[in-house]
Scaffold this active site. Structure first.
Site, PDB file in Angstrom:
ATOM      1  N   HIS A 186       0.799  -1.638   0.113  1.00  0.00           N
ATOM      2  CA  HIS A 186       0.191  -0.050   0.524  1.00  0.00           C
ATOM      3  C   HIS A 186       0.857   1.336  -0.084  1.00  0.00           C
ATOM      4  O   HIS A 186       0.546   2.228   0.436  1.00  0.00           O
ATOM      5  CB  HIS A 186      -0.581   0.223   1.440  1.00  0.00           C
TER       6      HIS A 186
ATOM      7  N   LYS B 177      17.548  20.751 -11.851  1.00  0.00           N
ATOM      8  CA  LYS B 177      17.443  19.343 -12.177  1.00  0.00           C
ATOM      9  C   LYS B 177      17.973  18.875 -12.689  1.00  0.00           C
ATOM     10  O   LYS B 177      18.738  18.578 -13.230  1.00  0.00           O
ATOM     11  CB  LYS B 177      15.497  19.678 -12.663  1.00  0.00           C
TER      12      LYS B 177
END
Ligand code: ARG
Length: 460
Positions: free
Chosen positions: A155, A282
């Protein structure tokens, strides 16, 4: 050139010709078409339609056509309906009148099946080699960090600690099943359809087994109508490709997350990441995102052919020509992704301290504690309750496992013994999972050796 026309008073409209032609994409089958046609010429000789001389002439002409096909000029100005038609036109140009006999007792319906099967056989072999490359890279990455611990997730919540190699071996298993699936797809494709005619079986007494042997097929198809209307072999490939892409997309998703600043578990190589045109800081995981994204194209190909085939009346229908674009597209995307992912795997640097800290700071040891209580005699349901309350108390007090002293633990529950205190270290709990297939260090070491041996067999 057309392979038909006698029955028509006028030719096809220009729009229809453009609309129905497949040469642009089925030219990829040219090598298979030539190989199949050479074997068919030999079969025609055996039934007395071609003399030995004519057969030799045709086979030699096909060899020449194969060489010419590698050149850029070969397709220039070609307006043939499909690759089969083109090959016969070239044969006529090359060998003259004898070419008129090559289509005796043969239909394009079986020919397209034959060509695709020949092509698929090699494509399956190629994909399997690429899969082996990926599996090898995973094993090397496992060997690079044999003792690294990560929290395993269910999960997307931290669940239980596992070894990094155990995690990588999970993907090894998926890719080894893919390798098997492509073997199965190959096995099913590797049956000779020739001799089926258009749908009713050929009108000439071919020794089909001999043709099969000539082309290296494992056997011959059993029903000519089935051959004419069958594209299961293409669907088998597309299914295997889709499942492989599904696996690749999950690996991609994992590592996009694991290499993020939020996780910080790993660094992807500069060579497989890209920067931003605006944001100088980035380093984006584009290679993995593209793998994840291209999954859509491959699964789309499976859906596309499924829908094209659904509800078709027996036997051949021109709809079936629509098999090739999705098939080739899926094959190309899959190969590209397998090549790419291997390079990504080889570029990964793990920062083992980060996932280890993630395991230590969370309550991935809770199951270990509950199971230890059960081993010491507390019924598991009660053990579960005790540890559940222990975790709740910890969470309320902002306590990590390492913050507990043995005395505090015993005060919390007298059932906690010294052995259980040690289990606050996630590594210790893993040691109780030495079941085959589990994450116990010895089990994983054995699994790594076994995987390596399996991979060697797959590659041989
Ligand atoms: N280009 C066709 C295909 O891919 C070959 C078979 C043509 N047969 C026919 N009856 N028109 O399906």
């Amino acid at each position: 050139m057309k392979l038909w026309g006698g029955r028509f008073e006028t030719g096809p409209s220009e729009v229809f010709e453009r609309f129905s032609g497949s040469l642009d994409f089925d030219r990829r089958l040219i090598d298979a078409d030539i190989r199949g046609s050479q074997a068919f010429a030999r079969a025609l000789e055996r039934v007395g339609i071609l003399t030995a001389d004519e057969c030799a002439q045709i086979v030699a002409a096909f060899d020449q056509i194969r060489t010419e096909a590698a050149g850029a000029a070969f397709y220039e100005g070609a307006t043939d309906e499909d690759v089969h038609t083109l090959v016969i036109r070239k044969l006529k140009e090359c060998a003259g009148a004898v070419a008129d006999k090559i289509h005796t007792g043969r239909s394009r319906n079986e020919q397209v099946s034959l060509d695709t099967r020949l092509w698929l056989r090699e494509e399956c072999d190629r994909v399997r080699r690429l899969l082996c490359g990926v599996m090898g890279a995973l094993l090397r990455l496992a060997a690079a960090y044999p003792d690294a611990v990560i929290p395993g997730y269910t999960h997307m919540r931290r669940a239980q600690a596992v070894l990094w190699p155990h995690y990588l071996l999970a993907y090894f298993e998926m890719f080894s099943r893919d390798w098997e699936r492509f073997g199965e797809a190959r096995r099913r494709a590797n049956i000779l359809p020739l001799g089926s005619g258009a749908l009713a079986g050929s009108g000439f007494p071919f020794d089909r087994e001999a043709i099969a042997q000539d082309l290296g097929f494992e056997g011959i198809t059993r029903n000519s109508m089935d051959v004419s209307g069958d594209r299961d072999f293409a669907l088998d490939f597309l299914y295997a490709a889709s499942v492989t892409m599904l696996h690749l997309s999950r690996l991609a998703e994992d590592w996009i997350l694991y290499s993020s600043e939020e996780f910080g578990w790993m660094e992807l190589g500069d060579g497989v990441t890209s920067g931003s045109s605006l944001m100088p800081q980035k380093k984006n995981p584009d290679s993995l995102e593209l793998i994840r994204g291209k999954t859509g194209r491959v699964m789309g190909g499976l859906t596309s052919l499924m829908v094209s085939m659904k509800g078709l009346p027996m036997t051949y229908n021109r709809d079936m020509q629509e098999d090739k674009v999705p098939l080739f597209e899926a094959a190309d995307q899959l190969s590209g992704c397998l090549e790419m992912v291997r390079v990504v795997v080889e570029s990964v640097k793990l920062h083992p301290a980060r996932p280890a800290a993630a395991a230590e700071e969370s309550w991935v040891v809770a199951t270990d504690l509950a199971e230890a209580l059960a081993r010491a005699g507390t019924p598991f349901h009660q053990a579960h309750q005790i540890v559940g309350r222990f975790v709740l108390e910890s969470v309320r007090g902002g306590k990590k496992p390492a913050d507990w002293t043995p005395e505090e633990m015993r005060r919390f529950a007298p059932e906690f013994t010294g052995e259980m205190v040690a289990l606050l270290d996630p590594r210790r709990g893993m040691e109780s999972r030495e079941v085959p297939g589990g994450t116990g260090p010895e089990a994983v070491a054995a699994a790594r050796i076994a995987a390596k041996e399996r991979l060697e067999r797959m590659m041989s």
